[in-house]
Design an enzyme around this catalytic site. Structure first.
Site, PDB file in Angstrom:
ATOM      1  N   ASP A 342       0.833  -1.190   0.000  1.00 30.71           N
ATOM      2  CA  ASP A 342       0.000   0.000   0.000  1.00 30.71           C
ATOM      3  C   ASP A 342       0.876   1.251   0.000  1.00 30.71           C
ATOM      4  OD1 ASP A 342      -2.634   1.380   0.531  1.00 30.71           O
ATOM      5  OD2 ASP A 342      -1.558   1.961   2.355  1.00 30.71           O
ATOM      6  N   GLU A 378       1.772  -0.392  -5.035  1.00 25.48           N
ATOM      7  CA  GLU A 378       0.837   0.678  -5.354  1.00 25.48           C
ATOM      8  C   GLU A 378       1.733   1.910  -5.540  1.00 25.48           C
ATOM      9  OE1 GLU A 378      -3.338   2.562  -3.729  1.00 25.48           O
ATOM     10  OE2 GLU A 378      -1.755   2.202  -2.267  1.00 25.48           O
TER      11      GLU A 378
END
Length: 671
Positions: A342, A378
């Site tokens: 993330d 990401e």
């Protein structure tokens, strides 16, 4: 038993025959106590009297099942970045399991103050979770990682709880748990669908946000980590006394037995401790400045590129060791097959700026334990967009893919942009000799509209989140096909059905690694909520009573076609020695520059070919009228129509010319 027998490694608590070896890293602490709690909650403290370098260590009595926390003594000088307070029971950052939960209230869990300079000396032990010493033994049997090559990978992003919370064939007592996801009925759906890799939304131990609980809501997604080694206890049917670890291992073992990989969505960029007004739960009270990136000119505050209040200090060895130890643990002890990071760009910020040769990326690159597993970034954070900027062994969530394909299927963008995405985004990766497999292609994810909602809503509908509709992305690149939300209009519903199939066809036939949002294969809706992070309820949970079986069959057929056709899975960009694509106008002639740039051009064909593979011809019509396609000569057997979003097409028939309806895709194959 003597303190001199302890060792400064490994960090955290580890089992020994003569008790528990405890090791805590802190450059700024003056002393560290281990607080051990009995079944009645009574506390016994043990001082760690040894110090090697910056590690306090010692032996304390205990064994499997021992509940404990740390009390760290030292200065409280927020203006200097020091936040020690022995009144606060701290979670071991290396804890393998967590028991209990964090309460609410300024005097206990929150530890927040009107004046952040004022230390809150209320004891927090009664209202915070405790670490638990777990039994590391587990019978893995003949478990082995599937090691699915990237070229063969189809990722399925799913939430542990939401997938089975309402599943009628999963026993009620295990719905929404690791055991529920490991149930044969749940696994059978994944196997029948044909995906290869299950990407789980965060399962690291996380904390419920006080601002949500005050509104009667809950953090559903789990991007609020506090324990990087501990499986989140609320997903355990075995309770939170350590059984959650074995239950998670059993889930991995069951998925592996079905040939499915397990990838974890991990949140190492920040923790649940928030900004200078946030709670002191673990790292803040142990060594604030080593684990968090504080503002050099104003150490009371935090450098934040995550939007959560803090960022881990990935330029410091202590924070890097925490992250790398966690990654290795999940691979070696929990047998997971990879990670999706993330806001990974934050992890590359050596001194504030993102850098491809950051300490984090360099350490991961040389680590032999991590060498065989999948690493997916990401590639952005709140301060920067870095698609295409990660090293060659990394794959990335390709936000350009999402945006350009969405744009095309709502009547915007160009065929040139669409072709870049279908062919693996060579404009992003080819110049650096990176493979199409570096692109994780996706149209929907947990964050945003589901596929069904992408075709049913022009606007977000987040009223249930309690923020007056201010939260969530406003630019969704969606199209409601003529009506906002549910409608009885047969024409609108038919167009929505075609659009869902168009986007699934584009996604699953594009070069790269496709990622499917769980539930999109059968039309799952969140009723227009594009930020359901706080909806731990029917908005987010899969509704298995409303499965669109026709759409599910369509998706299965597309995945099967992809897996059976190497030409759709190129490992390198087009070239004489490898797979390539040919783009044609609807009349069968090669595309020219004028057609690539003309935003009014909405129909063309893409031919995928490779030696030893069936050839596939994708006919795309994003126009508002039917288009007659002149089909080029088949390279082998005659063209056979295998998939179409146009309900007027007859699957299985041979094709020479074809009228493709408006807003439709049709796929031909020549064996």
């Amino acid at each position: 038993m003597t303190v001199s027998e302890s060792t400064p490694h490994p960090l955290g608590v580890s089992l020994r025959e003569d008790g528990l070896n405890v090791a805590v890293y802190s450059e700024t602490a003056e002393a560290v106590d281990v607080a051990v709690f009995d079944d009645d909650g009574a506390e016994t403290r043990h001082r760690l009297d040894r110090r090697t370098g910056h590690v306090f260590h010692g032996l304390v009595p205990g064994g499997i099942g021992t509940r404990y926390g740390f009390r760290v003594h030292g200065e409280w000088e927020p203006g200097e970045g020091l936040r020690h307070n022995a009144a606060k029971l701290l979670l071991d950052p290396w804890a393998r399991a967590v028991e209990g939960s964090w309460g609410a209230g300024e005097e206990t869990f929150g530890h927040t103050f009107a004046d952040p300079e004022q230390r809150n000396d209320a004891d927090s032990a009664a209202s915070v979770a405790k670490a638990v010493v777990v039994d590391p033994a587990f019978d893995w049997g003949d478990d082995a990682p599937p090691r699915v090559p990237y070229a063969d990978t189809v990722v399925y992003e799913v939430h542990v709880k939401g997938f089975t919370q309402r599943h009628p064939d999963v026993p009620e007592e295990i719905r929404g748990t690791y055991a529920g996801l490991a149930h044969p009925a749940a696994i059978q759906h994944l196997v029948d669908l044909g995906v290869t890799t299950v990407e789980l939304l965060p399962v690291h131990q996380f904390v419920q946000d006080s601002h949500l609980t005050e509104k009667g809501l809950r953090n559903y997604w789990g991007y609020n980590s506090i324990g990087f080694f501990a499986p989140h206890h609320e997903y355990s049917s075995a309770g939170d006394g350590g059984g959650q670890v074995a239950e998670f291992k059993q889930l991995v073992k069951a998925l592996h037995a079905a040939g499915l990989e397990v990838v974890l969505d991990v949140v190492y960029n920040h923790t649940a401790e928030g900004n200078h007004l946030g709670p002191t739960l673990s790292l803040k009270g142990i060594d604030n400045g080593s684990y968090y990136r504080v503002v050099e000119e104003d150490p009371e505050n935090y450098f934040d590129t995550t939007g959560t209040g803090n960022s881990l200090n990935v330029s410091h060895p202590a924070a890097l060791q925490l992250i790398l130890d966690s990654l290795r643990y999940w691979v070696t002890e929990m047998h997971v097959d990879g990670f999706r990071f993330d806001l990974a760009t934050t992890l590359t910020r050596q001194w504030g700026d993102a850098h491809v040769h950051s300490a984090f990326l360099d350490i991961v690159h040389q680590d032999p334990v991590l060498a065989p597993v999948k690493l997916i970034a990401e590639p952005w954070d709140t301060a920067g967009y870095q698609v295409g900027g990660f090293p060659a062994r990394w794959s990335e969530w390709n936000g350009k893919y999402r945006d350009d394909v969405r744009d095309f299927w709502r009547g915007q963008g160009s065929l040139g942009e669409l072709t870049q995405r279908i062919t693996g985004s060579p404009d992003v990766y080819e110049a650096d000799r990176r493979s199409p497999l570096c692109s994780v292609n996706f149209l929907t994810a947990h964050d945003g509209f589901t596929l069904a909602d992408l075709t049913a809503y022009d606007e977000k509908h987040n009223d249930a989140n309690g923020e007056g509709g201010a939260d969530g992305e406003s630019d969704n690149r969606s199209w409601n096909c003529g009506a906002e939300g549910p409608t009885d209009d047969e024409g609108v519903n038919a167009l929505r059905a075609r659009q869902r199939r168009n986007m699934l066809t584009t996604l699953l036939l594009s070069a790269g690694v496709p990622m499917l949002l769980g539930g999109d294969e059968f039309g799952r809706t969140q009723q227009g909520n594009n930020n359901a992070y706080c909806q731990d309820d029917e908005i987010s949970w899969f509704d298995w009573s409303t499965v669109d079986t026709d759409l599910l069959t369509f998706t299965r057929d597309l995945i099967a076609l992809r897996r059976q056709t190497p030409a759709l899975r190129p490992q390198w960009f087009s070239g004489a020695a490898g797979p390539n694509t040919v783009s044609l106008r609807a009349d069968g002639e090669p595309m020219g520059q004028q057609e690539w740039d003309d935003t009014s051009a909405r129909a063309y064909a893409v031919q995928f070919q490779a030696e030893g593979s069936p050839t596939v011809l994708l006919l795309v019509n994003g126009a508002t009228n039917p288009v007659e396609f002149t089909v080029p000569p088949a390279p082998g057997a005659p063209w056979t129509l295998v998939v179409s979003s146009d309900p007027q097409q007859e699957v299985g028939r041979e094709v020479a010319e074809l009228l493709v309806g408006e807003w439709s895709t049709t796929v031909l194959r020549s064996a």
